[in-house]
Motif scaffolding. Structure first.
Motif, PDB file in Angstrom:
ATOM      1  N   THR A   1      -6.610  11.457   6.749  1.00  0.00           N
ATOM      2  CA  THR A   1      -6.712  10.495   5.877  1.00  0.00           C
ATOM      3  C   THR A   1      -6.279  10.598   4.464  1.00  0.00           C
ATOM      4  OG1 THR A   1      -6.377   9.524   7.869  1.00  0.00           O
ATOM      5  CG2 THR A   1      -6.260   8.182   5.290  1.00  0.00           C
TER       6      THR A   1
ATOM      7  N   ASP B   1       1.105   4.621   0.986  1.00  0.00           N
ATOM      8  CA  ASP B   1       0.045   5.859   1.763  1.00  0.00           C
ATOM      9  C   ASP B   1       0.903   7.202   1.095  1.00  0.00           C
ATOM     10  OD1 ASP B   1      -0.546   3.901   3.633  1.00  0.00           O
ATOM     11  OD2 ASP B   1       1.220   4.275   4.046  1.00  0.00           O
ATOM     12  N   HIS B   2      -0.209   8.514   1.319  1.00  0.00           N
ATOM     13  CA  HIS B   2       0.339   9.276   0.334  1.00  0.00           C
ATOM     14  C   HIS B   2      -0.030  10.354   1.211  1.00  0.00           C
ATOM     15  CE1 HIS B   2      -0.632   7.360  -3.152  1.00  0.00           C
ATOM     16  NE2 HIS B   2      -0.762   8.143  -4.085  1.00  0.00           N
TER      17      HIS B   2
ATOM     18  N   ARG C   1       4.399   8.903  -0.098  1.00  0.00           N
ATOM     19  CA  ARG C   1       5.038   9.643   0.774  1.00  0.00           C
ATOM     20  C   ARG C   1       7.137   8.454   0.614  1.00  0.00           C
ATOM     21  NH1 ARG C   1       4.851  11.283   5.678  1.00  0.00           N
ATOM     22  NH2 ARG C   1       2.540  11.601   5.828  1.00  0.00           N
TER      23      ARG C   1
ATOM     24  N   GLU D   1      -5.036   6.424  -0.377  1.00  0.00           N
ATOM     25  CA  GLU D   1      -3.937   5.826  -0.812  1.00  0.00           C
ATOM     26  C   GLU D   1      -4.201   4.718  -2.033  1.00  0.00           C
ATOM     27  OE1 GLU D   1      -5.339   2.384   2.332  1.00  0.00           O
ATOM     28  OE2 GLU D   1      -4.299   3.653   3.578  1.00  0.00           O
TER      29      GLU D   1
ATOM     30  N   THR E   1       0.944  -0.834  -0.059  1.00  0.00           N
ATOM     31  CA  THR E   1       0.189  -0.131  -0.053  1.00  0.00           C
ATOM     32  C   THR E   1       1.122   1.501  -0.413  1.00  0.00           C
ATOM     33  OG1 THR E   1      -1.498  -0.923   0.504  1.00  0.00           O
ATOM     34  CG2 THR E   1      -1.329   1.108   1.621  1.00  0.00           C
TER      35      THR E   1
END
Length: 298
Positions: free
Chosen positions: A262, A163-164, A242, A265, A161
């Motif tokens: 949040t 993550d952004h 990220r 993704e 996954t």
């Protein structure tokens, strides 16, 4: 006509892009290659290839026939390997398509380790961000940022996954102010990664609250690394994986904002043709990616 040989010759002509290359690959004379194609076309009563002195291309019938032939030959090869010890030892050429940015940041440095572990495997790694047709273009596996499959015969195995993080250069936020909420992005210069599944709309969640922000900006680009370069230059803000910007965040070159929300993704998958017995080289590569990316095995 040796039907099996003719099928193999046809496949090699298509995948190698011509008669001469297929001749070298199979150790046959150019005349033998031409004869096999001519006899196959006569047997089928259909032209498979358009060919001139300069170029060669598949006819519509040829394209349809190639797709079926490639699958049949792959299944035959797999059946033969399953009867012997070679099925336990990955071997042969592995053709993989993978996105450019992710590969350069996370995968390419690991490829020599994969080849060192499996000395009988040769890797043909094609780095580009376009969505390829795995079966038609002769790939064993593709790495993609989606689980949406264009062909129900394909299998998707989750690898990781991404993550952004929403970020930009400190200088940009000094000029325009940091957004206090996702809705504040509507008035900011947003850099868009066009190949993302959320290119036109960014989603942010906080508890039970969800905000969907339509994204507009003067700069759209098909590379996450190009998005990062624009952010470094102080041109706008963007939602970016990220892993691509972590060093910039650590050094202060880029600044994260809205960290109490949040964002979207991206899920990375290994996509490959469905088979009852996965070819050993493909299984080895998928297992290696899971190990390398430290993803949970599902």
């Amino acid at each position: 006509m040796d039907h099996l040989t003719a099928l193999k010759v046809f496949r090699q002509v298509v995948e190698r892009g011509g008669f001469a290359a297929a001749s070298r690959r199979m150790g046959l004379s150019p005349a033998a290659v031409s004869k096999n194609i001519a006899e196959l076309e006569a047997h089928l009563a259909a032209r498979l290839l358009n060919r001139t002195t300069r170029r060669m291309s598949l006819t519509e019938a040829g394209a349809r026939y190639y797709e079926q032939v490639a699958r049949i030959l792959d299944d035959l090869n797999e059946a033969e390997q399953s009867l012997g010890p070679l099925q336990q030892a990955p071997s042969g050429t592995l053709r993989v398509s993978a996105p450019m940015s992710l590969s350069l940041v996370r995968l390419s440095a690991a490829m020599p380790r994969f080849l060192a572990r499996y000395p009988q495997v040769s890797l043909d790694l094609n780095l580009e961000d376009r969505r390829i047709d795995i079966v038609k273009e002769g790939y064993d596996l593709a790495i993609r940022g989606t689980d949406r499959l264009e062909d129900s015969s394909l299998v998707a195995r989750k690898l990781m996954t991404l993550d952004h993080v929403l970020c930009g250069a400190p200088a940009y936020f000094e000029r325009h102010g940091a957004p206090a909420s996702p809705l504040a992005l509507r008035g900011m210069e947003c850099v868009q990664f066009t190949l993302s599944g959320h290119a036109a709309e960014w989603t942010f969640k906080r508890g039970e609250q969800t905000e969907r922000v339509p994204v507009r900006g003067r700069y759209k680009v098909s590379s996450s690394l190009a998005v990062r370069d624009a952010l470094r230059a102080g041109f706008g803000v963007s939602l970016v994986p990220r892993v691509y910007v972590q060093q910039d965040l650590d050094s202060g070159a880029l600044q994260a904002v809205l960290e109490d929300w949040t964002p979207d993704e991206t899920f990375i998958y290994a996509v490959y043709p469905s088979r009852r017995h996965m070819v050993a080289k493909v299984r080895a590569f998928v297992d290696f990616l899971l190990e390398e990316l430290d993803a949970p095995r599902e």
